[in-house]
Design a protein around this motif. Structure first.
Motif, PDB file in Angstrom:
ATOM      1  N   ARG A   1       0.856  -1.186   0.000  1.00  0.00           N
ATOM      2  CA  ARG A   1       0.000   0.000   0.000  1.00  0.00           C
ATOM      3  C   ARG A   1       0.890   1.233   0.000  1.00  0.00           C
ATOM      4  N   LEU A   2       0.767   2.011  -1.045  1.00  0.00           N
ATOM      5  CA  LEU A   2       1.514   3.257  -1.143  1.00  0.00           C
ATOM      6  C   LEU A   2       0.646   4.403  -0.636  1.00  0.00           C
ATOM      7  N   SER A   3       1.310   5.395  -0.091  1.00  0.00           N
ATOM      8  CA  SER A   3       0.591   6.570   0.394  1.00  0.00           C
ATOM      9  C   SER A   3       1.298   7.832  -0.077  1.00  0.00           C
ATOM     10  N   CYS A   4       0.533   8.870  -0.295  1.00  0.00           N
ATOM     11  CA  CYS A   4       1.080  10.149  -0.736  1.00  0.00           C
ATOM     12  C   CYS A   4       0.408  11.252   0.068  1.00  0.00           C
ATOM     13  N   GLU A   5       1.202  11.995   0.793  1.00  0.00           N
ATOM     14  CA  GLU A   5       0.667  13.108   1.570  1.00  0.00           C
ATOM     15  C   GLU A   5       0.935  14.407   0.805  1.00  0.00           C
ATOM     16  N   VAL A   6      -0.058  15.251   0.769  1.00  0.00           N
ATOM     17  CA  VAL A   6       0.017  16.485  -0.001  1.00  0.00           C
ATOM     18  C   VAL A   6       0.091  17.684   0.937  1.00  0.00           C
ATOM     19  N   PHE A   7       1.007  18.563   0.641  1.00  0.00           N
ATOM     20  CA  PHE A   7       1.174  19.802   1.410  1.00  0.00           C
ATOM     21  C   PHE A   7       1.000  20.990   0.464  1.00  0.00           C
ATOM     22  N   GLY A   8       0.219  21.965   0.897  1.00  0.00           N
ATOM     23  CA  GLY A   8       0.059  23.162   0.093  1.00  0.00           C
ATOM     24  C   GLY A   8      -1.192  23.199  -0.757  1.00  0.00           C
ATOM     25  N   ARG A   9      -1.961  22.140  -0.717  1.00  0.00           N
ATOM     26  CA  ARG A   9      -3.227  22.099  -1.420  1.00  0.00           C
ATOM     27  C   ARG A   9      -4.252  21.353  -0.553  1.00  0.00           C
ATOM     28  N   THR A  10      -5.498  21.777  -0.622  1.00  0.00           N
ATOM     29  CA  THR A  10      -6.575  21.078   0.057  1.00  0.00           C
ATOM     30  C   THR A  10      -7.077  20.002  -0.879  1.00  0.00           C
ATOM     31  N   LEU A  11      -6.830  18.772  -0.530  1.00  0.00           N
ATOM     32  CA  LEU A  11      -6.997  17.668  -1.463  1.00  0.00           C
ATOM     33  C   LEU A  11      -8.430  17.497  -1.951  1.00  0.00           C
ATOM     34  N   SER A  12      -9.396  17.946  -1.201  1.00  0.00           N
ATOM     35  CA  SER A  12     -10.791  17.782  -1.601  1.00  0.00           C
ATOM     36  C   SER A  12     -11.121  18.568  -2.867  1.00  0.00           C
ATOM     37  N   ARG A  13     -10.245  19.461  -3.285  1.00  0.00           N
ATOM     38  CA  ARG A  13     -10.477  20.277  -4.471  1.00  0.00           C
ATOM     39  C   ARG A  13      -9.722  19.777  -5.696  1.00  0.00           C
ATOM     40  N   TYR A  14      -8.937  18.709  -5.545  1.00  0.00           N
ATOM     41  CA  TYR A  14      -8.034  18.331  -6.623  1.00  0.00           C
ATOM     42  C   TYR A  14      -8.091  16.840  -6.937  1.00  0.00           C
ATOM     43  N   SER A  15      -7.920  16.555  -8.223  1.00  0.00           N
ATOM     44  CA  SER A  15      -7.732  15.179  -8.658  1.00  0.00           C
ATOM     45  C   SER A  15      -6.293  14.762  -8.383  1.00  0.00           C
ATOM     46  N   MET A  16      -6.142  13.500  -8.064  1.00  0.00           N
ATOM     47  CA  MET A  16      -4.812  12.950  -7.795  1.00  0.00           C
ATOM     48  C   MET A  16      -4.605  11.712  -8.654  1.00  0.00           C
ATOM     49  N   GLY A  17      -3.350  11.428  -8.907  1.00  0.00           N
ATOM     50  CA  GLY A  17      -3.055  10.247  -9.715  1.00  0.00           C
ATOM     51  C   GLY A  17      -1.793   9.553  -9.258  1.00  0.00           C
ATOM     52  N   TRP A  18      -1.653   8.328  -9.726  1.00  0.00           N
ATOM     53  CA  TRP A  18      -0.431   7.553  -9.538  1.00  0.00           C
ATOM     54  C   TRP A  18       0.091   7.153 -10.913  1.00  0.00           C
TER      55      TRP A  18
ATOM     56  N   ALA B   1       8.774  -1.024 -10.291  1.00  0.00           N
ATOM     57  CA  ALA B   1       8.886   0.318 -10.857  1.00  0.00           C
ATOM     58  C   ALA B   1       9.035   1.325  -9.733  1.00  0.00           C
ATOM     59  N   VAL B   2       9.386   2.532 -10.115  1.00  0.00           N
ATOM     60  CA  VAL B   2       9.259   3.656  -9.202  1.00  0.00           C
ATOM     61  C   VAL B   2       7.863   4.233  -9.384  1.00  0.00           C
ATOM     62  N   TYR B   3       7.146   4.372  -8.299  1.00  0.00           N
ATOM     63  CA  TYR B   3       5.776   4.864  -8.334  1.00  0.00           C
ATOM     64  C   TYR B   3       5.748   6.318  -7.875  1.00  0.00           C
ATOM     65  N   TYR B   4       5.040   7.130  -8.646  1.00  0.00           N
ATOM     66  CA  TYR B   4       4.948   8.557  -8.381  1.00  0.00           C
ATOM     67  C   TYR B   4       3.494   8.959  -8.171  1.00  0.00           C
ATOM     68  N   CYS B   5       3.257   9.794  -7.174  1.00  0.00           N
ATOM     69  CA  CYS B   5       1.944  10.403  -7.067  1.00  0.00           C
ATOM     70  C   CYS B   5       1.999  11.779  -7.742  1.00  0.00           C
ATOM     71  N   ALA B   6       0.841  12.227  -8.170  1.00  0.00           N
ATOM     72  CA  ALA B   6       0.769  13.492  -8.897  1.00  0.00           C
ATOM     73  C   ALA B   6      -0.532  14.206  -8.583  1.00  0.00           C
ATOM     74  N   LEU B   7      -0.479  15.516  -8.672  1.00  0.00           N
ATOM     75  CA  LEU B   7      -1.665  16.344  -8.426  1.00  0.00           C
ATOM     76  C   LEU B   7      -2.005  17.136  -9.675  1.00  0.00           C
ATOM     77  N   ASP B   8      -3.274  17.181 -10.009  1.00  0.00           N
ATOM     78  CA  ASP B   8      -3.779  17.950 -11.143  1.00  0.00           C
ATOM     79  C   ASP B   8      -4.277  19.282 -10.618  1.00  0.00           C
TER      80      ASP B   8
END
Length: 120
Positions: free
Chosen positions: A18-35, A91-98
């Motif tokens: 299970r991978l996890s990605c914590e986001v700083f600087g954005r309120t996640l409820s407003r943004y799409s996220m991807g892996w 692989a190397v797994y990356y999280c991303a924010l739109d």
């Protein structure tokens, strides 16, 4: 904006991570996220995405049923549950924010990547 991914490691084929990605600087409820992931010698590829509310999810076709993306807007995190792993998932797994979060997913911000190695 910073994205901090964690949870990678070495696992045997058939196992789960299970991978996890914590986001700083954005309120996640407003943004799409991807892996995304990038295997050795290959281009980075889309894995999964999730809408701002978390109600809509999208997967690369070949990963449907094994991978599950989820988000916790209260904790500002997005997770990727990976089951029945095979060496081809290494692989190397990356999280991303739109940052626009409208229409097709576009990765504007990236995490640092976390390495997943699946042994046979």
């Amino acid at each position: 904006v910073q994205l901090q991914a964690s949870g990678g490691g070495l696992v045997q084929a058939g196992g789960s991570l299970r991978l996890s990605c914590e986001v700083f600087g954005r309120t996640l409820s407003r943004y799409s996220m991807g892996w995304f992931r990038q295997a050795p010698g290959k281009e980075r590829e889309f894995v999964a995405a999730i809408s701002p509310s978390g109600r809509a999810t999208y997967y690369e076709d070949s990963l449907k049923g094994r991978f599950t993306i989820s988000k916790d807007n209260a904790k500002n995190t997005v997770d990727l549950q990976m089951n029945s792993l095979t060496p081809e998932d290494t692989a190397v797994y990356y999280c991303a924010l739109d940052d626009l979060s409208s229409g097709l997913f576009r990765a504007d911000y990236w995490g640092q990547g976390t390495l997943v190695t699946v042994s046979s």
